[in-house]
Write an enzyme that holds these catalytic residues in place. Sequence first.
Site, PDB file in Angstrom:
ATOM      1  N   CYS A   1      -1.303  53.467   7.338  1.00 39.91           N
ATOM      2  CA  CYS A   1      -1.486  52.573   8.494  1.00 39.91           C
ATOM      3  C   CYS A   1      -0.146  52.138   9.083  1.00 39.91           C
ATOM      4  CB  CYS A   1      -2.326  51.356   8.127  1.00 39.91           C
ATOM      5  SG  CYS A   1      -1.549  50.318   6.884  1.00 39.91           S
TER       6      CYS A   1
ATOM      7  N   CYS B   1      -5.008  46.450   2.135  1.00 37.38           N
ATOM      8  CA  CYS B   1      -4.114  45.422   2.694  1.00 37.38           C
ATOM      9  C   CYS B   1      -3.755  44.407   1.609  1.00 37.38           C
ATOM     10  CB  CYS B   1      -4.788  44.714   3.867  1.00 37.38           C
ATOM     11  SG  CYS B   1      -5.640  45.843   4.993  1.00 37.38           S
TER      12      CYS B   1
HETATM   13 FE1  FES Z   1      -2.956  48.732   6.514  1.00 36.60          FE
HETATM   14 FE2  FES Z   1      -4.125  46.408   6.777  1.00 36.60          FE
HETATM   15  S1  FES Z   1      -4.655  48.261   7.803  1.00 36.60           S
HETATM   16  S2  FES Z   1      -2.336  46.865   5.664  1.00 36.60           S
END
Ligand code: FES
Length: 126
Positions: free
Chosen positions: A35, A104
């Site tokens: 991400c 996360c």
């Molecule tokens: Fe990667 Fe939240 S989407 S840390």
Amino acid sequence: MALYSEKVMEHFRCPRNVGVIENADGIGEVGNAKCGDIMKMYLKIDNDIITDVKFETFGCGSAIASSSMATELIKGKPVSEALALTNKAVAEALDGLPEVKMHCSVLAEEAIKNAIEDYYAKRKEK
Ligand code: FES
């Protein structure tokens, strides 16, 4: 059903302990390659107690809420307790995270562990 708990939303809107600690005793930085989110934790440690903790998170709302909650959970605690903090405990304290957002909370666990490793490494250098 709402995707995010009230607690997640609240910590996302009003994150605790945001910022930088100058002369921190330990700094940990981690990222998630998928991400692209990055989290940095700063620790002030005195007599094996985490006397202050701050974070900077360049990431999603769940990462910000996880960082905020994680700092609240380790502030004032012994280093050993902070080392034992798991991402699950962070997610539970937030009243849960959606499955796709569990990674996360992993960033928060890893950032704290990295910062403590950095603290131990710095102590050895002295
Ligand atoms: Fe990667 Fe939240 S989407 S840390």
